[in-house]
Design a protein around this motif. Structure first.
Motif, mmCIF file in Angstrom:
data_model
loop_
_atom_site.group_PDB
_atom_site.id
_atom_site.type_symbol
_atom_site.label_atom_id
_atom_site.label_comp_id
_atom_site.label_asym_id
_atom_site.label_seq_id
_atom_site.Cartn_x
_atom_site.Cartn_y
_atom_site.Cartn_z
ATOM 1 N N SER A 1 1.906 1.921 -3.420
ATOM 2 C CA SER A 1 0.822 2.264 -4.344
ATOM 3 C C SER A 1 0.602 3.771 -4.409
ATOM 4 O O SER A 1 1.099 4.533 -3.593
ATOM 5 C CB SER A 1 -0.475 1.577 -3.918
ATOM 6 O OG SER A 1 -1.032 2.240 -2.791
ATOM 7 N N SER A 2 -0.185 4.186 -5.391
ATOM 8 C CA SER A 2 -0.472 5.607 -5.565
ATOM 9 C C SER A 2 -1.563 6.096 -4.619
ATOM 10 O O SER A 2 -1.906 7.266 -4.639
ATOM 11 C CB SER A 2 -0.898 5.864 -7.009
ATOM 12 O OG SER A 2 -2.061 5.121 -7.308
ATOM 13 N N GLU A 3 -2.089 5.220 -3.779
ATOM 14 C CA GLU A 3 -3.185 5.581 -2.879
ATOM 15 C C GLU A 3 -2.690 6.100 -1.530
ATOM 16 O O GLU A 3 -3.454 6.193 -0.587
ATOM 17 C CB GLU A 3 -4.065 4.360 -2.631
ATOM 18 C CG GLU A 3 -4.664 3.780 -3.885
ATOM 19 C CD GLU A 3 -5.342 2.454 -3.624
ATOM 20 O OE1 GLU A 3 -5.523 2.085 -2.463
ATOM 21 O OE2 GLU A 3 -5.673 1.785 -4.607
ATOM 22 N N ASN A 4 -1.420 6.437 -1.434
ATOM 23 C CA ASN A 4 -0.881 6.854 -0.149
ATOM 24 C C ASN A 4 -0.320 8.264 -0.226
ATOM 25 O O ASN A 4 -0.301 8.881 -1.275
ATOM 26 C CB ASN A 4 0.200 5.874 0.316
ATOM 27 C CG ASN A 4 1.409 5.917 -0.604
ATOM 28 O OD1 ASN A 4 1.978 6.965 -0.836
ATOM 29 N ND2 ASN A 4 1.811 4.780 -1.142
ATOM 30 N N LYS A 5 0.164 8.761 0.903
ATOM 31 C CA LYS A 5 0.720 10.115 0.956
ATOM 32 C C LYS A 5 2.243 10.121 0.803
ATOM 33 O O LYS A 5 2.856 11.167 0.888
ATOM 34 C CB LYS A 5 0.335 10.773 2.275
ATOM 35 C CG LYS A 5 0.901 10.071 3.493
ATOM 36 C CD LYS A 5 0.476 10.736 4.779
ATOM 37 C CE LYS A 5 1.066 9.988 5.972
ATOM 38 N NZ LYS A 5 0.688 10.576 7.226
ATOM 39 N N TYR A 6 2.845 8.964 0.586
ATOM 40 C CA TYR A 6 4.294 8.863 0.482
ATOM 41 C C TYR A 6 4.717 9.025 -0.973
ATOM 42 O O TYR A 6 4.422 8.176 -1.806
ATOM 43 C CB TYR A 6 4.783 7.520 1.030
ATOM 44 C CG TYR A 6 4.349 7.264 2.447
ATOM 45 C CD1 TYR A 6 5.048 7.828 3.509
ATOM 46 C CD2 TYR A 6 3.242 6.471 2.731
ATOM 47 C CE1 TYR A 6 4.652 7.601 4.815
ATOM 48 C CE2 TYR A 6 2.846 6.247 4.034
ATOM 49 C CZ TYR A 6 3.550 6.810 5.064
ATOM 50 O OH TYR A 6 3.161 6.592 6.351
ATOM 51 N N GLU A 7 5.412 10.087 -1.295
ATOM 52 C CA GLU A 7 5.743 10.385 -2.685
ATOM 53 C C GLU A 7 7.017 9.711 -3.172
ATOM 54 O O GLU A 7 7.155 9.433 -4.351
ATOM 55 C CB GLU A 7 5.872 11.894 -2.868
ATOM 56 C CG GLU A 7 4.573 12.622 -2.616
ATOM 57 C CD GLU A 7 4.727 14.124 -2.727
ATOM 58 O OE1 GLU A 7 5.798 14.590 -3.147
ATOM 59 O OE2 GLU A 7 3.773 14.820 -2.377
ATOM 60 N N ARG A 8 7.974 9.471 -2.304
ATOM 61 C CA ARG A 8 9.273 8.958 -2.743
ATOM 62 C C ARG A 8 9.411 7.459 -2.561
ATOM 63 O O ARG A 8 10.510 6.933 -2.556
ATOM 64 C CB ARG A 8 10.388 9.666 -1.970
ATOM 65 C CG ARG A 8 10.435 11.160 -2.199
ATOM 66 C CD ARG A 8 11.559 11.785 -1.424
ATOM 67 N NE ARG A 8 11.697 11.144 -0.129
ATOM 68 C CZ ARG A 8 11.873 11.773 1.006
ATOM 69 N NH1 ARG A 8 11.967 13.053 1.033
ATOM 70 N NH2 ARG A 8 12.002 11.117 2.140
ATOM 71 N N ASP B 1 8.909 3.977 -4.101
ATOM 72 C CA ASP B 1 8.630 3.300 -5.364
ATOM 73 C C ASP B 1 8.778 1.787 -5.291
ATOM 74 O O ASP B 1 8.345 1.085 -6.195
ATOM 75 C CB ASP B 1 9.584 3.820 -6.450
ATOM 76 C CG ASP B 1 9.407 5.307 -6.703
ATOM 77 O OD1 ASP B 1 8.254 5.771 -6.757
ATOM 78 O OD2 ASP B 1 10.428 6.008 -6.833
ATOM 79 N N TRP C 1 0.834 -1.191 0.000
ATOM 80 C CA TRP C 1 0.000 0.000 0.000
ATOM 81 C C TRP C 1 0.879 1.254 0.000
ATOM 82 O O TRP C 1 0.583 2.229 -0.691
ATOM 83 C CB TRP C 1 -0.927 0.008 1.215
ATOM 84 C CG TRP C 1 -1.661 1.305 1.339
ATOM 85 C CD1 TRP C 1 -2.794 1.657 0.669
ATOM 86 C CD2 TRP C 1 -1.299 2.415 2.152
ATOM 87 N NE1 TRP C 1 -3.159 2.935 1.023
ATOM 88 C CE2 TRP C 1 -2.260 3.413 1.932
ATOM 89 C CE3 TRP C 1 -0.268 2.655 3.043
ATOM 90 C CZ2 TRP C 1 -2.207 4.643 2.580
ATOM 91 C CZ3 TRP C 1 -0.216 3.876 3.675
ATOM 92 C CH2 TRP C 1 -1.173 4.859 3.446
#
Length: 56
Positions: A20-27, A29, A17
């Motif tokens: 995934s793109s559904e979280n607030k963590y940008e860095r 991968d 998770w």
């Protein structure tokens, strides 16, 4: 250094998770990035607790 860790399905799903793109963590991968972020968060949280106990 390499470390092997056994994780539960629930823990693996949480790390997925984080990737995934559904979280607030940008860095984040990769699963490795997610594990490192969890460790960094734990270090920060422990430091905050230590600072409060020391009256900082």
């Amino acid at each position: 250094m390499q470390i092997t860790v056994d994780l539960s399905d629930r823990q693996i799903n949480f790390l997925k998770w984080m990737v995934s793109s559904e979280n607030k963590y940008e860095r984040i991968d990769t699963l490795e990035d997610a594990v490192k972020e969890c460790v960094n968060i734990a270090i920060f949280d422990e430091g905050e607790t230590f600072a409060m106990q020391e009256g900082m």
